[in-house]
Design a protein around this motif. Structure first.
Motif, mmCIF file in Angstrom:
data_model
loop_
_atom_site.group_PDB
_atom_site.id
_atom_site.type_symbol
_atom_site.label_atom_id
_atom_site.label_comp_id
_atom_site.label_asym_id
_atom_site.label_seq_id
_atom_site.Cartn_x
_atom_site.Cartn_y
_atom_site.Cartn_z
ATOM 1 N N CYS A 215 0.419 3.165 3.657
ATOM 2 C CA CYS A 215 0.890 2.603 4.933
ATOM 3 C C CYS A 215 1.953 1.518 4.766
ATOM 4 O O CYS A 215 2.555 1.084 5.739
ATOM 5 N N CYS B 298 0.849 -1.191 0.000
ATOM 6 C CA CYS B 298 0.000 0.000 0.000
ATOM 7 C C CYS B 298 0.891 1.249 0.000
ATOM 8 O O CYS B 298 1.783 1.376 0.836
ATOM 9 N N ARG C 7 -7.313 -1.757 2.043
ATOM 10 C CA ARG C 7 -8.707 -1.468 2.382
ATOM 11 C C ARG C 7 -8.834 -0.348 3.430
ATOM 12 O O ARG C 7 -9.618 0.585 3.258
ATOM 13 N N GLU C 8 -8.024 -0.439 4.490
ATOM 14 C CA GLU C 8 -8.110 0.558 5.569
ATOM 15 C C GLU C 8 -7.790 1.957 5.053
ATOM 16 O O GLU C 8 -8.486 2.920 5.343
ATOM 17 N N CYS C 9 -6.685 2.058 4.277
ATOM 18 C CA CYS C 9 -6.282 3.374 3.779
ATOM 19 C C CYS C 9 -7.304 3.906 2.780
ATOM 20 O O CYS C 9 -7.585 5.099 2.723
ATOM 21 N N TRP C 10 -7.877 3.021 1.985
ATOM 22 C CA TRP C 10 -8.902 3.443 1.026
ATOM 23 C C TRP C 10 -10.086 4.044 1.776
ATOM 24 O O TRP C 10 -10.576 5.121 1.447
ATOM 25 N N GLN C 11 -10.528 3.331 2.816
ATOM 26 C CA GLN C 11 -11.684 3.817 3.566
ATOM 27 C C GLN C 11 -11.379 5.133 4.270
ATOM 28 O O GLN C 11 -12.229 5.995 4.402
ATOM 29 N N HIS C 12 -10.134 5.276 4.681
ATOM 30 C CA HIS C 12 -9.721 6.506 5.339
ATOM 31 C C HIS C 12 -9.721 7.685 4.361
ATOM 32 O O HIS C 12 -10.196 8.770 4.661
ATOM 33 N N HIS C 13 -9.194 7.445 3.151
ATOM 34 C CA HIS C 13 -9.064 8.524 2.191
ATOM 35 C C HIS C 13 -10.338 8.782 1.403
ATOM 36 O O HIS C 13 -10.620 9.912 0.992
ATOM 37 N N PRO D 54 -13.858 7.821 2.183
ATOM 38 C CA PRO D 54 -14.909 7.204 2.989
ATOM 39 C C PRO D 54 -16.248 7.105 2.241
ATOM 40 O O PRO D 54 -17.054 6.217 2.532
#
Ligand SMILES: [Zn+2]
Ligand SMILES: [Zn+2]
Ligand SMILES: [Zn+2]
Length: 309
Positions: A282, A279, A296-302, A304
């Motif tokens: 991160c 990624c 997935r986490e970074c996508w949702q963070h950037h 939403p």
């Protein structure tokens, strides 16, 4: 059973095979003839080595005549080909596939014709049989003999490296393994470079790394260690072994030879899944699909508001 003697037979067999390969590669009719003879001898020794692993008495033609002193000085009539095949099947549960058996039989007949009548065998026929016999030999040793000793493993390394550079064998082997590759992987993709034969046929499957070309097998995490030691990364700043996002084995290594850090992907030597990327936000190596390469986490963070597929 004397381990010393067992290793001797198997190592000797492999030495004959390498000699045969060198002679075949030479290409002259004379050397091709010698190659057929050396190869036929090597194959017979391989079969005997496997019988001997089970019980040294089995390499006597007449088992009733078996005695340790005769065995140790090699003073006896040894098991003949058809007997050896039968004993392997009935006493060692080693059944040679009929396709391979046909090739070995052809090799023996050709060797006998050449020996007795000095036939100038058509080189193309001879090379075809020689290369097919090598296919049998590497599968047979990988499955049934390689565990015997370090000496056998070392000889096998030599044979694998040799065969990985023998053009005519490469072509034959490619045809032979093509159906296996097609069956295992929906979309054909090249594997990793094999640390033993250097062909691109090294795949992860069921917790083992396995080279379809030369038969080499290694437990996945040990295989990843060995692989990065052999093929140093061109991207010095990236981790060389990462945990597989799919199966959890610590056995993912860099895939392909991309030139830029940006398109580095990882492939797993345990489950065989590929295409994992780091990624860019991160650094986590993941298998989540989206256009930006984010996990997935970074996508949702950037983003939403836009759920990932
Ligand atoms: Zn290989
Ligand atoms: Zn995996
Ligand atoms: Zn991330």
């Amino acid at each position: 059973m004397s381990e010393l003697i067992t290793c001797g037979l198997a190592e000797n067999a492999l030495d004959y095979l390498i000699l045969a390969g060198e002679q075949a590669k030479d290409g002259s009719p004379r050397m091709t003839k010698h190659a057929l003879a050396a190869l036929a001898d090597g194959v017979e020794l391989l079969l005997k080595a496997r019988l001997e692993m089970r019980d040294w008495c089995l390499i006597f033609k007449d088992v009733d005549q078996a005695s340790r002193p005769k065995y140790e000085c090699g003073d006896f009539q040894s098991v003949v080909f058809d007997q050896a095949i039968g004993r392997l099947k009935n006493l060692c549960s080693v059944e040679i596939p009929s396709k391979h058996l046909a090739v070995i039989n052809e090799l023996r007949q050709l060797r006998n014709r050449i020996r007795h009548f000095a036939v100038n065998s058509d080189r193309a026929v001879a090379i075809s049989i020689i290369t097919k016999t090598f296919s049998f030999a590497i599968e047979f040793v990988s499955e049934h003999l390689e565990q015997v000793s370090d000496g056998v493993r070392m000889e096998m390394d030599r044979l694998r490296l040799f065969l990985g550079e023998y053009e005519e064998f490469i072509q034959e082997r490619r045809n032979h393994i093509q159906p296996q590759i097609a069956e295992k992987f929906e979309k054909h993709r090249p594997g990793l470079e094999c640390p033993k034969c250097l062909q691109l046929d090294y795949y992860g499957n069921d917790k083992f790394a396995h080279c379809l070309f030369c038969g080499y097998r290694c437990e996945a995490e040990a295989a990843a260690e060995e692989w990065v030691e052999k093929f140093e990364s061109v991207h010095g700043n990236l981790p060389q072994i990462v945990t597989c996002p799919k199966c959890g084995a610590n056995a993912c290594v860099e895939e392909g030879d991309s030139d830029t850090t940006f398109d580095v992907c990882y492939v797993c030597l345990s489950c065989g899944e590929s295409g994992f990327e780091a990624c860019p936000a991160c650094g986590k190596v993941h298998g989540d699909e989206n256009r930006e390469g984010l996990c997935r986490e970074c996508w949702q963070h950037h983003f939403p508001a836009t759920p990932m597929k």
